[in-house]
Motif scaffolding. Structure first.
Motif, PDB file in Angstrom:
ATOM      1  N   MET A   1       0.816  -1.209   0.000  1.00 29.06           N
ATOM      2  CA  MET A   1       0.000   0.000   0.000  1.00 29.06           C
ATOM      3  C   MET A   1       0.855   1.266   0.000  1.00 29.06           C
ATOM      4  SD  MET A   1      -3.356   0.425   2.238  1.00 29.06           S
ATOM      5  CE  MET A   1      -4.423   1.845   2.155  1.00 29.06           C
ATOM      6  N   PHE A  16       2.222  10.145  -8.807  1.00 29.48           N
ATOM      7  CA  PHE A  16       1.092   9.223  -8.766  1.00 29.48           C
ATOM      8  C   PHE A  16       1.513   7.934  -8.069  1.00 29.48           C
ATOM      9  CE2 PHE A  16       0.119  11.824 -12.532  1.00 29.48           C
ATOM     10  CZ  PHE A  16      -1.137  12.284 -12.167  1.00 29.48           C
ATOM     11  N   ILE A  17       0.674   7.477  -7.177  1.00 25.62           N
ATOM     12  CA  ILE A  17       0.957   6.230  -6.463  1.00 25.62           C
ATOM     13  C   ILE A  17      -0.089   5.213  -6.917  1.00 25.62           C
ATOM     14  CG2 ILE A  17       1.166   5.135  -4.195  1.00 25.62           C
ATOM     15  CD1 ILE A  17       1.672   8.050  -3.126  1.00 25.62           C
ATOM     16  N   PRO A  18       0.321   4.115  -7.486  1.00 21.59           N
ATOM     17  CA  PRO A  18      -0.641   3.141  -8.028  1.00 21.59           C
ATOM     18  C   PRO A  18      -1.617   2.667  -6.969  1.00 21.59           C
ATOM     19  CG  PRO A  18       1.609   2.531  -8.609  1.00 21.59           C
ATOM     20  CD  PRO A  18       1.715   3.637  -7.608  1.00 21.59           C
ATOM     21  N   PRO A  19      -2.840   2.364  -7.388  1.00 26.47           N
ATOM     22  CA  PRO A  19      -3.831   1.886  -6.409  1.00 26.47           C
ATOM     23  C   PRO A  19      -3.400   0.575  -5.765  1.00 26.47           C
ATOM     24  CG  PRO A  19      -4.656   1.628  -8.656  1.00 26.47           C
ATOM     25  CD  PRO A  19      -3.378   2.398  -8.746  1.00 26.47           C
ATOM     26  N   SER A  20      -3.792   0.421  -4.521  1.00 31.21           N
ATOM     27  CA  SER A  20      -3.492  -0.822  -3.813  1.00 31.21           C
ATOM     28  C   SER A  20      -4.710  -1.748  -3.902  1.00 31.21           C
ATOM     29  CB  SER A  20      -3.196  -0.525  -2.342  1.00 31.21           C
ATOM     30  OG  SER A  20      -3.267  -1.709  -1.589  1.00 31.21           O
ATOM     31  N   TYR A  21      -4.479  -2.982  -4.237  1.00 32.51           N
ATOM     32  CA  TYR A  21      -5.572  -3.964  -4.318  1.00 32.51           C
ATOM     33  C   TYR A  21      -5.580  -4.883  -3.100  1.00 32.51           C
ATOM     34  CZ  TYR A  21      -6.274  -2.190  -8.980  1.00 32.51           C
ATOM     35  OH  TYR A  21      -6.544  -1.345 -10.030  1.00 32.51           O
ATOM     36  N   ARG A  22      -4.969  -4.400  -2.009  1.00 32.13           N
ATOM     37  CA  ARG A  22      -4.878  -5.185  -0.784  1.00 32.13           C
ATOM     38  C   ARG A  22      -6.272  -5.515  -0.218  1.00 32.13           C
ATOM     39  NH1 ARG A  22      -4.558  -4.339   4.665  1.00 32.13           N
ATOM     40  NH2 ARG A  22      -5.067  -2.145   4.413  1.00 32.13           N
TER      41      ARG A  22
ATOM     42  N   MET B  89      -2.851   6.323   3.743  1.00 31.89           N
ATOM     43  CA  MET B  89      -3.591   5.984   2.524  1.00 31.89           C
ATOM     44  C   MET B  89      -4.838   5.152   2.793  1.00 31.89           C
ATOM     45  SD  MET B  89      -0.317   5.350   0.063  1.00 31.89           S
ATOM     46  CE  MET B  89      -1.247   4.826  -1.343  1.00 31.89           C
ATOM     47  N   PRO B 136     -10.204   0.534  -6.127  1.00 36.52           N
ATOM     48  CA  PRO B 136      -9.335   1.530  -5.468  1.00 36.52           C
ATOM     49  C   PRO B 136      -8.734   2.486  -6.500  1.00 36.52           C
ATOM     50  CG  PRO B 136      -8.233  -0.588  -5.618  1.00 36.52           C
ATOM     51  CD  PRO B 136      -9.648  -0.823  -6.076  1.00 36.52           C
ATOM     52  N   ARG B 137      -8.581   3.722  -6.077  1.00 34.88           N
ATOM     53  CA  ARG B 137      -8.000   4.724  -6.984  1.00 34.88           C
ATOM     54  C   ARG B 137      -6.534   4.937  -6.666  1.00 34.88           C
ATOM     55  NH1 ARG B 137     -11.493   9.656  -5.973  1.00 34.88           N
ATOM     56  NH2 ARG B 137     -12.589   8.391  -4.454  1.00 34.88           N
ATOM     57  N   GLN B 138      -5.804   5.380  -7.648  1.00 33.43           N
ATOM     58  CA  GLN B 138      -4.423   5.741  -7.392  1.00 33.43           C
ATOM     59  C   GLN B 138      -4.391   6.984  -6.490  1.00 33.43           C
ATOM     60  OE1 GLN B 138      -2.380   6.817 -10.981  1.00 33.43           O
ATOM     61  NE2 GLN B 138      -3.868   8.372 -11.566  1.00 33.43           N
ATOM     62  N   PHE B 139      -3.289   7.169  -5.794  1.00 30.77           N
ATOM     63  CA  PHE B 139      -3.127   8.361  -4.971  1.00 30.77           C
ATOM     64  C   PHE B 139      -2.313   9.402  -5.741  1.00 30.77           C
ATOM     65  CE2 PHE B 139      -4.339   8.441  -0.386  1.00 30.77           C
ATOM     66  CZ  PHE B 139      -5.248   7.389  -0.448  1.00 30.77           C
ATOM     67  N   VAL B 140      -2.573  10.635  -5.410  1.00 26.32           N
ATOM     68  CA  VAL B 140      -1.869  11.733  -6.059  1.00 26.32           C
ATOM     69  C   VAL B 140      -1.187  12.555  -4.977  1.00 26.32           C
ATOM     70  CG1 VAL B 140      -2.116  13.799  -7.474  1.00 26.32           C
ATOM     71  CG2 VAL B 140      -3.581  11.828  -7.903  1.00 26.32           C
ATOM     72  N   GLU B 141       0.067  12.875  -5.210  1.00 25.76           N
ATOM     73  CA  GLU B 141       0.799  13.729  -4.281  1.00 25.76           C
ATOM     74  C   GLU B 141       1.296  14.950  -5.040  1.00 25.76           C
ATOM     75  OE1 GLU B 141       4.204  11.887  -2.466  1.00 25.76           O
ATOM     76  OE2 GLU B 141       3.997  13.177  -0.707  1.00 25.76           O
TER      77      GLU B 141
END
Lengths: 174, 175
Positions: A1, A16-22, B89, B136-141
């Protein structure tokens, strides 16, 4: 995550931080029909109906008290805020237990009070109509889709818009 | 066609609301959806929730908007803006009787993941939970924002006009 990937080339200040599928892995789809699960949850929720009725009774009493205080105070800021808070609480709760019209009346009242810090005498009368309508809707568990329910809600909307309620609207002295 | 329910048994939840009956409603729905009582914690304010998060690591937080001390939006902002927080997150589902666009926009800008308008129903809450679990969506910083991507569907092959403020310097930096 928390694995971070900088995949931005156009805007280097954006990451951009890829979505987590946890969570998807942790909560897989079951073989159970969603409709059945939701219906079961509705039954569980309805076990709190009696407790809700107690909350409705005390909430309506608090709304009336807030209105009485508003009358005493001549529509001052603190009294308006208190009334708005009480209406807000009822608005957020009643629809969950089948009292949708109480929620709708309180929503119209909250919209009317928004951006108003004090109230004139005529505006207090508009509020009085809402208090009466909420009491009526609570006492009869009024359904907004029935003729009477629609009449109440449409009447309030007309009053808030600066008009008068149509004849026969059961708002006065409810 | 049968729509299958998600198995929520293994997920851990944090329910934050200053009204005890509201917390009870949410917990009842969660329990009926399969969440064991042991997988739920509750807090009466955003401040209490932040303290609780030091030791408890929920998968999802369900947070009311209007609370004394630290409201739901400030709770979300505080959490998202702490780079070292282990729950930074975590999906945040906000509940509010206020459905005005500016409230929803404030929640989004604070990093709230999903918004449920009160009065809640079993289905309205489930739909939002399913959204954060299955999509779930990607996060943006950015220098001013940390949170779920405000654009839910990103089409990498999009060839139409680019209308985002960052794509239009004249709009992004009005003179």
């Amino acid at each position: 995550m928390t694995d971070k990937t900088d995949n931005t080339t156009e805007h280097p200040e954006v990451r951009f931080i890829p979505p987590s599928y946890r969570l998807k892995a942790k909560a897989p789809l079951t073989g159970e029909d969603l409709g059945t699960v939701l219906a079961r949850a509705e039954i569980s929720l309805n076990r709190h109906h009696d407790e809700f009725l107690g909350k409705l009774k005390s909430g309506m009493a608090s709304l009336q008290q807030a209105f009485d205080a508003l009358l005493q105070a001549g529509g001052d800021e603190t009294a308006v805020k208190k009334l708005d808070d009480e209406a807000h609480d009822l608005r957020g709760l009643c629809g969950t237990f089948g009292y949708r019209t109480v929620t709708d009346v309180c929503a119209i009242l909250c919209a009317f009070l928004e951006n108003r810090t004090t109230l004139s005498a005529s505006e207090i009368e508009v509020v009085r109509l809402h208090i009466n309508a909420a009491a009526l809707a609570a006492a009869r568990q009024l359904d907004g889709s029935t003729a009477e329910g629609k009449l109440v809600l449409d009447g309030l909307r007309r009053v808030v818009a600066g008009g008068t309620p149509p004849q026969g609207t059961p708002l006065n002295g409810a | 066609m049968i729509r299958r329910a998600a198995d929520l048994r293994s997920l851990r939840f944090l329910v934050v609301d200053d009204v005890e009956f509201s917390r009870k409603i949410v917990k009842t729905v969660l329990r009926a959806l399969g969440v064991p009582s042991d997988n739920m914690r509750e807090a009466e304010s955003g401040t209490e929730a932040l303290v609780l998060l030091v030791h408890y690591r929920p998968d999802i937080a369900i947070v009311d908007y209007m609370m004394p001390q630290l409201d739901g939006i400030r709770f979300a902002r505080t959490l998202r803006q702490d780079p070292s927080h282990p729950c930074r997150m975590m999906p945040i589902v906000m509940l509010s009787a206020y459905s005005k666009a500016r409230v929803v926009a404030s929640a989004r800008d604070a990093g709230v993941t999903e918004f449920v308008v009160k009065p809640i129903s079993v289905s309205s809450l489930y739909e939002k939970l399913e959204e954060v679990i299955l999509h779930p969506r990607q996060f943006v910083e950015t220098p001013t924002f940390f949170g779920p991507d405000r654009h839910r569907h990103r089409d990498r092959d999009y060839g139409g006009p680019r209308r985002r403020s960052a794509d239009m310097p004249a709009l992004a930096d009005p003179v």
